[in-house]
Motif scaffolding. Structure first.
Motif, short mmCIF file in Angstrom:
data_model
loop_
_atom_site.label_atom_id
_atom_site.label_comp_id
_atom_site.label_asym_id
_atom_site.label_seq_id
_atom_site.Cartn_x
_atom_site.Cartn_y
_atom_site.Cartn_z
N GLY A 130 32.60 5.71 -19.07
CA GLY A 130 33.96 6.07 -19.48
C GLY A 130 34.51 7.23 -18.67
N LEU A 133 35.23 6.15 -15.06
CA LEU A 133 36.47 5.39 -14.96
C LEU A 133 37.69 6.30 -15.07
CD1 LEU A 133 35.44 2.32 -17.14
CD2 LEU A 133 36.05 2.24 -14.72
N GLY A 150 38.33 3.38 -19.45
CA GLY A 150 37.52 4.59 -19.60
C GLY A 150 37.61 5.17 -20.99
#
Length: 356
Positions: A130, A133, A150
């Motif tokens: 996450g 991203l 994310g």
């Protein structure tokens, strides 16, 4: 303070989204709205898949073997060295699951440490991916999909670390908490994985380790409500030959709820105890049996069919009882999310049909 983690997670996600769209404003149109909506829809199953992949990889590092992996109703299951695909909705409401087991029994302290790492694998995978991203969205490629993907991962990861029970499902955080706080000899979770290890060794429950059976009996008599889910395993061990033993073990657990409510653990205890009454020829005369059977939930088709079979049996409709038991066998199919290959449950159902 109890919900401070949820508050901080929500605040972080909201603030991140606001900052992103201030720094990289979108030209709002039908197309951009559809892109954002599609990003949200796609991100959830992908995040669940990453979560379960994290469990799988962490489990493999602990020497565990994959039994099944699911995202929504899509299931990959391993049997006799081959992978099989099924479409089967989760009975307990899991969004995804990576079910793994130890190929052989290990010391309980070792098992606890390995299980903690295995359970941490899912949420930590979401959190790490996450943030990566989000870094891509803010620094490399300014596209809302990377931000949304994310944020969904971060949300899923942190919320899974919150120790709560959702119906009959424990979050990863609650599993970790229980593994760390409850002594290994009193841990239902460790006992359940010990059962899986025995099941991988042999499908003949009568050949299981006697010490494990004794541990299950002791746990079932404990104050841990989740231990009721272990009662069906003892049912496979004692039924149909020794129902009186199971009646003694389950007499304080079964038919204790005041009203019909969703409680999978109570369903397990109630239907197993009622089945023991059936084999001990006490079912029809047991006080309050009709009301007790009708309170059993309908979330699991196998338990529901067995309940209907026992009700038909009490009413003298033996043909109807057999029809319901055959329906329970059909519900097992080739694979079932709670009974796996269902060999032990299928043998028990066949014994009930033969008895009728």
């Amino acid at each position: 303070m109890k919900n401070i983690g949820s508050f901080l997670t929500g605040a972080f996600i909201g603030l991140s989204a606001v900052i992103y769209f201030i720094l990289y404003p979108e030209t709002w149109s039908v197309r951009s709205v559809l892109i954002i909506a599609a990003s949200i829809i796609v991100s959830l199953p992908l995040s669940i898949l990453l979560h379960e992949a994290g469990h799988f990889l962490a489990g493999r590092l602990q020497g565990m073997r994959l039994l099944n992996l699911s995202v929504g109703p899509f299931v990959i299951e391993r049997h006799e060295g081959k992978l099989h695909f099924h479409m089967t909705p989760s009975v307990l409401g899991y969004l995804g699951r990576a079910m793994m087991g130890f190929p052989e029994q290990v010391k309980k302290e070792v098992m606890r440490n390995q299980l903690v790492r295995y359970v941490y694998g899912g949420p930590l995978t979401n959190i790490i991916i996450g943030f990566l991203l989000m870094g891509i969205a803010f620094g490399l490629w300014h596209h809302p999909f990377y931000l949304i993907f994310g944020l969904v991962n971060v949300f899923l990861g942190f919320m899974n670390l919150k120790p709560v029970m959702a119906k009959s499902v424990m979050t990863d955080g609650l599993v970790i908490q229980r593994l760390r706080m409850i002594p290994v000899e009193d841990s239902v979770i460790i006992a359940a994985y010990s059962v899986l290890a025995e099941g991988m060794r042999t499908a003949d429950v009568k050949k299981w380790d006697a010490d494990l059976i004794e541990q299950l009996e002791r746990l079932i008599k404990s104050e841990d409500a989740t231990a009721k889910s272990l009662l069906p395993t003892l049912g496979y061990y004692y039924l149909p030959a020794n129902p009186e033993i199971l009646l003694t073990i389950g007499q304080t657990l079964a038919f204790t709820r005041e009203d019909a409510s969703y409680d999978y653990y109570a369903d397990c205890a109630d239907i197993t105890f009622a089945t023991s009454l059936f084999f001990n020829e006490e079912l029809k005369d047991y006080p309050g049996i009709l009301e007790g059977l009708r309170k059993i939930g309908k979330s699991d088709a196998v338990i529901d069919s067995k309940r209907n079979a026992l009700l038909s049996y009490i009413e003298g409709d033996f043909t109807g009882a057999i029809v319901h038991l055959e329906s329970a066998k059909d519900s097992l199919g080739k694979w079932h999310p709670l009974y796996l290959r269902g060999e032990m449950e299928r043998k028990l159902l066949t014994s009930m049909i033969d008895r009728i």
